[in-house]
Each structure stands twice: as C-alpha cells, then as structure tokens.
Scaffold this motif. Structure first.
Motif: not given
Length: 168
Positions: A121-126, A128-136
C-alpha cells in the motif's frame, strides 16, 4: 420472485466463496503479522479475518466494482487498530507480549509495516486509511524498519552510529 432471489443468493454465495478461496490465505497471513502471533497459533488473527470477511460478505452486493480484497484489507486494518487502541490498558493491567518477529514493534508500527511492505500500500493510501499524514506513516515505517534491522541490545554497525568504517 422467490426463485430469482434464491438464484441471486446462490450466485452471491458462489462469488464470495471464490473470493475467499483466492484471498483468505494472504489476508490471514497479513492478520497474523498484525497480531504478531505464531502462524500455527493465531486465534486473534483468525478472529480479525473472520470479522473482516463477514463485513465484506454483508456489503457484497453494494461493492459496485470496488475491489473486495481492498475492502476486506481496510476493514482488517481498521479493526486491528481499534482493538489495539482498546487493549492498551490502564494502570495495573499487564500486557503479554506476542511471540512473533514483529512483536517488538508497537501495534501502529506493525500496522504501517504490514500495509506498506507486505501489502504494498502506498504511503498516501496508508495515511488516508489510518487517518495520519503521509510524513507520519513514513516516520513510523522507518522507525519500525530500524527496530527490526537493529534490535535493542545488539549494537548497530559503525556506519549507522555515525562513524565511518575505514576501508581495508
């Protein structure tokens, strides 16, 4: 009318059975990685998968072109995250460490590592799924990889500690 409903129900059951036959093994492995249980003794992982598959079956007719594997994986991940949050326990509550390789990671780190590295799963998808920023998500993944490759109690290679190794 009843025959048509019965026919639709039978078709739905066949489609879902075919999906489960193809996806259940990989999803169970992902759930086992999340729970950090041993592959041959994974009751929490099996429970997570059963609940995620039940949710997917309940929504089967409403998928409308949506990938059932993605839907099931999302439900598996969010259910794991919710259960991990509730398991954190208050004062006096002891937590038993699971025995798997990923057991040294926090539940959130395990979730990010499984989604990113095992599921692709891409950082952006993960995020969005987890409600976190891509940096986090990136930081959690990097921290988890560092913890897995250089466990506590074992010194990191000299280059990682900041000193260069002289060439031989």
């Amino acid at each position: 009318m009843r025959e048509r409903q019965a026919s639709r129900g039978a078709r739905r059951a066949r489609e879902f059975e075919a999906f489960v036959a193809g996806a259940a093994g990989r999803l169970l492995h992902a759930a086992t990685l999340l729970t950090a249980e041993a592959p041959d003794d994974n009751p929490r992982a099996r429970r997570l998968l059963t609940l995620a598959l039940a949710h997917t079956y309940a929504c089967w007719d409403r998928l409308r072109g949506e990938d059932p594997y993605d839907r099931t994986r999302r439900h598996l991940a969010t259910r794991f995250a919710r259960e991990a949050w509730h398991r954190r326990g208050g004062p006096g509550r002891t937590r038993r460490r699971p025995p798997g390789t990923l057991a040294s990671l926090t539940p959130q780190e395990r979730l990010v590592v499984v989604l990113r590295l095992y599921e692709g799963v891409t950082e952006e998808q993960a995020a969005a799924l987890l409600g976190l920023s891509a940096d986090r998500v990136r930081v959690l993944c990097d921290r988890a990889i560092a913890a897995l490759t250089h466990p506590a109690g074992r010194p990191a290679p000299a280059a990682v500690r900041g000193t260069e190794v002289a060439p031989s």
